[in-house]
Design a protein around this motif. Sequence first.
Motif, mmCIF file in Angstrom:
data_model
loop_
_atom_site.group_PDB
_atom_site.id
_atom_site.type_symbol
_atom_site.label_atom_id
_atom_site.label_comp_id
_atom_site.label_asym_id
_atom_site.label_seq_id
_atom_site.Cartn_x
_atom_site.Cartn_y
_atom_site.Cartn_z
ATOM 1 N N ASN A 281 64.855 -4.976 17.209
ATOM 2 C CA ASN A 281 66.205 -4.418 17.240
ATOM 3 C C ASN A 281 67.175 -5.406 16.598
ATOM 4 O OD1 ASN A 281 68.084 -2.359 18.004
ATOM 5 N ND2 ASN A 281 68.826 -3.722 19.600
ATOM 6 N N THR A 282 67.912 -4.943 15.614
ATOM 7 C CA THR A 282 68.901 -5.785 14.927
ATOM 8 C C THR A 282 70.303 -5.286 15.261
ATOM 9 O OG1 THR A 282 67.376 -6.181 13.083
ATOM 10 C CG2 THR A 282 69.703 -6.666 12.711
ATOM 11 N N GLU A 283 71.107 -6.160 15.842
ATOM 12 C CA GLU A 283 72.505 -5.848 16.137
ATOM 13 C C GLU A 283 73.383 -6.544 15.105
ATOM 14 O OE1 GLU A 283 72.294 -5.372 21.008
ATOM 15 O OE2 GLU A 283 73.107 -7.200 20.123
ATOM 16 N N THR A 284 74.222 -5.760 14.434
ATOM 17 C CA THR A 284 75.135 -6.299 13.427
ATOM 18 C C THR A 284 76.562 -6.143 13.934
ATOM 19 O OG1 THR A 284 73.612 -5.602 11.670
ATOM 20 C CG2 THR A 284 75.856 -6.195 11.011
ATOM 21 N N LEU B 244 74.657 -11.546 13.211
ATOM 22 C CA LEU B 244 73.445 -10.773 13.466
ATOM 23 C C LEU B 244 72.725 -11.276 14.710
ATOM 24 C CD1 LEU B 244 71.912 -10.518 9.861
ATOM 25 C CD2 LEU B 244 73.342 -8.855 11.039
ATOM 26 N N ASN B 245 72.262 -10.336 15.527
ATOM 27 C CA ASN B 245 71.377 -10.601 16.656
ATOM 28 C C ASN B 245 70.031 -9.952 16.367
ATOM 29 O OD1 ASN B 245 72.403 -12.195 18.692
ATOM 30 N ND2 ASN B 245 73.387 -10.529 19.795
ATOM 31 N N PHE B 246 68.938 -10.712 16.448
ATOM 32 C CA PHE B 246 67.602 -10.141 16.301
ATOM 33 C C PHE B 246 66.925 -10.193 17.667
ATOM 34 C CE2 PHE B 246 68.659 -11.966 12.132
ATOM 35 C CZ PHE B 246 68.532 -10.838 11.340
ATOM 36 N N LEU C 52 66.187 -11.254 25.405
ATOM 37 C CA LEU C 52 67.599 -10.936 25.580
ATOM 38 C C LEU C 52 68.383 -11.401 24.363
ATOM 39 C CD1 LEU C 52 68.046 -12.078 29.297
ATOM 40 C CD2 LEU C 52 67.507 -9.792 28.438
ATOM 41 N N PRO C 53 69.482 -10.744 24.022
ATOM 42 C CA PRO C 53 70.288 -11.177 22.882
ATOM 43 C C PRO C 53 70.922 -12.542 23.129
ATOM 44 C CG PRO C 53 71.425 -9.458 24.102
ATOM 45 C CD PRO C 53 70.047 -9.543 24.671
ATOM 46 N N GLU C 54 71.046 -13.337 22.068
ATOM 47 C CA GLU C 54 71.683 -14.652 22.192
ATOM 48 C C GLU C 54 73.141 -14.516 22.600
ATOM 49 O OE1 GLU C 54 71.389 -17.326 18.948
ATOM 50 O OE2 GLU C 54 69.207 -17.277 18.858
ATOM 51 N N VAL C 55 73.809 -13.526 22.020
ATOM 52 C CA VAL C 55 75.243 -13.335 22.261
ATOM 53 C C VAL C 55 75.509 -11.851 22.475
ATOM 54 C CG1 VAL C 55 77.553 -13.584 21.291
ATOM 55 C CG2 VAL C 55 75.828 -15.324 20.816
#
Length: 442
Positions: A273-276, A291-293, A299-302
């Motif tokens: 899952n990529t969060e932009t 970007l969060n990968f 868990l997401p870094e941020v």
Amino acid sequence: MLLNLTEEQIIQLAPDASSVKAGKGLATGTKWVLLEYSERAIWGHCQGSGRTPYQTVVDVKNIAFQCSCPSRKFPCKHGLGLLFLYASHSDLFREAEEPEWVTNWISKREEKAEKKERKAKTETPVDEAAQAKRQATRHRKVLNGIDDLQVWIKDLLRNGLLNVPERAYSLFDGIARRMVDAQASGLANRLRTIQEIDFYNDSWKYKLTDQLGKLYLLSESYKNLEKQSQEWQYEIRTQIGYPQAKEEVLAGEAITDQWMVLHKRSRKVNELNTETYWLYGRQSRRFAIYLNFITPGSLPEVNLVPGSVYEGELCFYKGVNALRALFKTSKLSNDAFTPTFCKDLEEATAHYREALQQNPFTEDLPILVENLRLAAKGNLLYLQDAHNKLIPVNVEDATRIDILSVTGGKPFSAFLLANDISWELNSIWYQSDYYFWRDERN
């Protein structure tokens, strides 16, 4: 108040619609036997079906969650419920000293962040000879892949493009896999983007020729890499698929500002899952992309909340007008602001043309424009400014209906991603209020 999140912003943190519904169901004081807060967190005890209440805590500085419930969703319904309740009835929470379980959790998070920062600053010895050998090997593989790609493009054009729509998947899939084998993931991604063109739309010919032209230009640029400036070398290598080390990025110059989150997009491909996130600096007036990968089980870094503002330092990746950046430091701020907008579509298109002249590989250019309306012309949808200038716009039907219901057809300001054929509308400001629509695709 510790933080000032709206219900819509909290909804954007939820993993799915069912979690939102369940979280709202817990946003009542009768569900919680304890509700407290400190400078760093809010926490509570939620009474479930068992004897022991669930312990739930939210780090309000960095928007992170922890709960003792067995749910595999993140955040769980208890974390969402606690945030919903605090946003609507903060008076139910009493200020208190952090219990040990809250202090330990936040301390571990801070320790992990500090350890990560120390690791980024640590200079580990590099085997330069081995590194140079690996780089030379990859360079040869990329060049061999580019040779095959250019032959493929020429054959495609020689045979004509009219039959491309009926065989798009098989046509592009093989050459994309070849680029992966050649360690040119950036070229592979461009081929997959071409493969996803809507070939039922009359504009497919323009999109196809535009993308093929950029693909060939990029491949030819790499073959002449040594003739380019250092800035362009970074840009071309990044476009091809070479990564830039986080440590190297964070060692660069940082821009300190208040950064507003303009939009969030989630994409899931092969379980990754990529969060932009698109950001905008209050003082610098600079756009940034974070970007969060997220791999399964991690868990997401941020966690960044659309419409919120974060104070911090951003370090940008190297390249020509590069937008991607990393946070060196960040904390949630309650000091909201409204970004600066282009006054009309003429100013916005001039900005877009200038960006393309500086970097022809520019795509999804972030632009802010005020005083716009949605206008229909036949089956097409446009943005219309006060001077009646029109530009094609891409908006989901549900989002279009929501925008019309919010604005009543009156002018609004918008955050857009600009491309050659049409612009994509993602979030708006109406009467100083920010509205964002969830953007998720698999």
